[in-house]
Every structure is written in C-alpha cells, then in structure tokens.
Design an enzyme around this catalytic site. Structure first.
Site, mmCIF file in Angstrom:
data_model
loop_
_atom_site.group_PDB
_atom_site.id
_atom_site.type_symbol
_atom_site.label_atom_id
_atom_site.label_comp_id
_atom_site.label_asym_id
_atom_site.label_seq_id
_atom_site.Cartn_x
_atom_site.Cartn_y
_atom_site.Cartn_z
ATOM 1 C CG HIS A 1 1.216 10.773 0.842
ATOM 2 N ND1 HIS A 1 0.853 10.087 -0.301
ATOM 3 C CD2 HIS A 1 2.442 11.277 0.584
ATOM 4 C CE1 HIS A 1 1.814 10.166 -1.195
ATOM 5 N NE2 HIS A 1 2.796 10.896 -0.677
ATOM 6 C CG HIS B 1 4.587 2.606 4.855
ATOM 7 N ND1 HIS B 1 4.728 2.503 3.494
ATOM 8 C CD2 HIS B 1 3.602 1.724 5.179
ATOM 9 C CE1 HIS B 1 3.890 1.621 3.010
ATOM 10 N NE2 HIS B 1 3.188 1.112 4.018
ATOM 11 C CD GLU C 1 1.121 -2.357 3.636
ATOM 12 O OE1 GLU C 1 1.894 -2.325 2.639
ATOM 13 O OE2 GLU C 1 0.952 -1.392 4.383
ATOM 14 C CE1 TYR D 1 0.734 1.361 -5.796
ATOM 15 C CE2 TYR D 1 2.887 0.522 -5.161
ATOM 16 C CZ TYR D 1 1.714 1.177 -4.843
ATOM 17 O OH TYR D 1 1.524 1.650 -3.574
ATOM 18 C CG HIS E 1 5.877 -5.195 1.642
ATOM 19 N ND1 HIS E 1 5.404 -4.183 0.829
ATOM 20 C CD2 HIS E 1 6.900 -5.783 0.962
ATOM 21 C CE1 HIS E 1 6.121 -4.147 -0.289
ATOM 22 N NE2 HIS E 1 7.027 -5.104 -0.226
ATOM 23 C CG HIS F 1 6.832 -1.804 2.512
ATOM 24 N ND1 HIS F 1 6.572 -2.091 3.831
ATOM 25 C CD2 HIS F 1 5.649 -1.391 1.992
ATOM 26 C CE1 HIS F 1 5.298 -1.900 4.097
ATOM 27 N NE2 HIS F 1 4.719 -1.457 3.012
#
Length: 445
Positions: A300, A343, A349, A358, A376, A382
């Site tokens: 990623h 992460h 966020e 999502y 978060h 999360h």
C-alpha cells in the site's frame, strides 16, 4: 413552480471557468470589468470598486489570495451588526477553542437526524468537533448539516475560515457574491473566508458535511516524485460566472466572527457584484474526477496519496487539515491485504461516507452508512473490522474494481475535540468498539 424547481432550473443553466488558483475574471454586464486599472477614478457603469483580501497583502505572490469586486453598493454601506444569542440560531454551532477534553476513544455516529421544523442550511449546521483557535487562525472544525428549507432573505459569511461543503443527500444552489455554484452528492464546494452566500435547496431536503478551515487557505498538494500529473487536476476546479442580485428590501446578513454569529439587516442584497477578477474565489469540484494513484505491484502507498486539497501549516509536509477522497479505483496488488490496513497515526482522522459502502467497514444498520462518520484521534488504533479482515484475508487476488462507494476524510495535525452535543447525541454509536471483537489469536510458533 416551487422554489426547489426554480433553483434546479437555474442550476442547469450555469456556466463556469476552470483552474484552481488561477486569476479568473467575469462580468455579468458587458463593460462592467475595468481594463488595466483595478480601482479607476470612476469604475464602469457607476459601480464601486472593492478589494477582498483572503491573505495578508505581503504574503508571497504564489500564496496571495485576493479579488477585485465591482458592485452596485460597497460592502461598507451597512448598519451595525448585533450578536445573535437566540438558541435557534447558534446553540448547535460551536467553534475553536473547544472547552471539552479531547477523547482518545474511537467514535462513530449514524447520520444526523432530519429536522422537524423548517430549517435552512445555516440553522441546520451542527458541530461535531474541531481543534485550534479561531482567534489565532489555526485549526479546523467539523460540522454536519441537515436542512429542509432554502435560505430566503438572508445570506451568510464566515470571517473565521473557509468552508468546504460536502453534500451527501440533496443538491444545493449556492448563490455567492461571485456567482452561483451548483453541487450535488459527489461534488464539493469551497467558499473562501469572508465570501457571502445563500444556500438554496434543489430537492426537498439536504444533508452533508462541512470542514471549516481556520488556517491557511486550501491548495492543491505538491506532487513530488509523482511528477506533473495525477491526483486532483487544477482545471477540474470550476469558478462561477458573475451573476448579481439587484434587490431592494430587507435582507439579513449573518456573519460568523470569532465563533459567534452576528446579524445586520441591510436594505438591499449584498450579492450585488456585477463583475470581478482575482483568485480569492469559490469553486466546485467533482470528486469522481480525482485521478487515483496506487500500487501496481504489491503493498500500500500511504493514504496521503488520495489527498485532494491541503491547508499547509508552518511545518513543511504537516497539514493543518487535508481533504482525502476514496474514489472508484482498481486494486491489483499481489500478495497484499488490499483493504486499508490496521494502523495508528499521529494525525487525527474524521471519515464520512457520501454513498455506497467503504471497503474497510461493514455497511448496514448500525454500521458505517452514508451520512454517518467516524473519528479516530491521534494514535488510536483502527482498521478493518473483523468481517472485512476475514473476507479480505481469504479473497482471490484477481484485479478488483472498487466502485460501489465514495468516502472522504478530513485529516488534521491536532486531536479533534468532540463537542458535548456530539458525545451525548442519540445517533452516537456507543458500541462502535465491538466491530473489532472476534479478531482472535492466529499466531502459531
């Protein structure tokens, strides 16, 4: 013909000029825009010349935001503003600094309930939280809105910051000093600091999200090693064509200043700009035009690769607030857990959902649904819920098109302090932590 129908027919006829940060110009009447002089001794057609500065005069040219307006009456011609204290006007709307203590827990809300009484965009604003200090022009706030009526005989301006409006349900016709913007779910609108506007509904109801940016104006992010192309293209940001109101009669002008709402009743509409030029202008942008970049081998890139707009801070690379969009895209990574990974992040966020689902959360009642949102805060752990983790860990890794949802994120450098109304709201999902239950030990030595 109803007001909604008239607004929609108007929206369908609008024209725009393109280019974020460009020096735009427009005139509603030929000859209204002076040539070669910003402030001639006599402006054309008996208009008044006025500069609107969104940055300090002496900021670097590349960062300077200002526009010249040629209007029927100067903005200075208005009566005294008085503070609004009526609960119906500002009890739901809060601003930084917030008095509550930041909460380290992961939080998620269902959609903001629809109003029962007639409620326009301004009255429908509901503050979830924020950070910084509006009097120091630092930080941001997160608001939601739910409206069932158009703004009539009143306009709004925000001296505290610029407004990034993200519709989730129902279209809006935004009548600004510069002209009109038409936005539907999937679009965003950016209203610069101090620009007056009125929000009219294109449908019976409207609902969505607002980021109030107190810091430096939003700009396009630097591309670095990406090169010249990718992410959001400047040409896809559209500025309005000049359109003015020559309206005599009482109009309420509401100004948000240092966290409070102030009101003055004008004897004319302040949306009376006949011509203008500059780069402190409102825009609309279609989020589906975002040029998504990602891995075509494995693993990623960080989610910063999805940044649409950024408000820089005094630390290079550290944003006061970013707008990030998770737009339709292909996933092709080999030997890769493809949904967003587990992460913890020094940034905080807030994520919202415009449509669909999502790919890191399970949809459905009580889940992450359009109109809802999750917060978060910094270093809160999360990632995908258990169902998503199990499914993605066993999925066949063939090319996959993710096109059944449109999500976004406001990411900010400071913790977001949730308001007391957000922490006690009936639509707060108090069992949010449960989505990570059942992530069992799989370790084998």
């Amino acid at each position: 013909m109803s007001g909604d129908e008239r607004a929609r027919k108007t929206a369908e006829r609008l024209t725009y000029s393109s280019g974020f940060g460009n020096e735009h110009s427009s005139e509603a009447v030929p000859g209204a825009l002076p040539i070669g002089r910003n402030s001639p001794q006599r402006a054309p057609l008996g208009l008044y010349a006025e500069q609107l500065s969104g940055t300090a005069f002496t900021e670097p040219r590349a960062h300077n935001r200002r526009s010249w307006l040629y209007r029927i009456r100067p903005s200075a011609a208005h009566p005294k503003f008085v503070r609004l204290d009526a609960p119906s006007d500002n009890s739901r709307l809060h601003t930084a600094p917030f008095s509550e203590v930041p909460d380290p827990n992961r939080l998620r809300w269902s959609p903001l309930p629809d109003p029962v009484e007639p409620t326009d965009f301004l009255a429908g604003l509901w503050t979830l939280g924020g950070n910084g200090d509006v009097t120091q022009r630092t930080g941001m706030a997160i608001h939601l809105y739910a409206a069932n009526a158009s703004m009539t005989d009143r306009v709004f301006s925000d001296a505290d910051g610029e407004l990034l409006i993200v519709p989730e349900r129902g279209g809006l016709l935004l009548r600004t000093e510069f002209g009109m913007l038409h936005i539907e779910p999937g679009y965003i609108a950016l209203i610069p600091r101090g620009v007056r506007f009125r929000a009219e509904l294109l449908d019976g109801t409207a609902r969505g999200y607002v980021c109030e940016n107190y810091g430096q104006p939003f700009t396009l992010p630097e591309l670095g090693p990406i090169g010249a192309n990718g992410l959001a293209a400047a040409r896809d940001f559209l500025a309005p064509t000049a359109a003015y109101e020559e309206v005599e009669g009482p109009v309420e002008v509401v100004n948000k200043f240092c966290g409070r709402l102030w009101s003055a009743t004008y004897d004319h509409s302040p949306l009376d700009v006949v011509a203008w030029h500059g780069n402190h202008v409102p825009y609309r942008y279609d989020l589906r035009r975002f040029n998504v970049l990602g891995s075509i081998s494995y693993d990623h890139p960080d989610p910063s690769i999805f940044t649409v707009l950024t408000s820089p801070s005094d630390t290079p690379g550290l944003a006061s607030v970013d707008l990030v969009v998770f737009a339709p895209r292909w996933l092709v990574g080999e030997n890769t857990f493809r949904p967003p990974y587990f992460h913890r992040n020094v940034m905080s966020e807030y994520m919202g959902l415009i449509e669909g689902a999502y790919d890191a959360k399970t949809a459905g009642p009580g889940g992450f649904v359009p109109g809802g949102g999750s917060l978060h805060n910094m270093m809160s752990a999360h990632g995908p819920d258990r169902e998503t983790f199990d499914r993605a860990s066993a999925a066949e890794l063939k090319p996959q098109k993710v096109d059944d949802g449109l999500a976004f994120m406001f990411e900010t450098r400071w913790p977001v302090t949730a308001t007391s109304q957000a922490l006690t709201a009936g639509h707060l999902q108090r069992d949010y932590d449960d989505v990570w239950q059942g992530l069992e030990r799989n370790f084998r030595s």
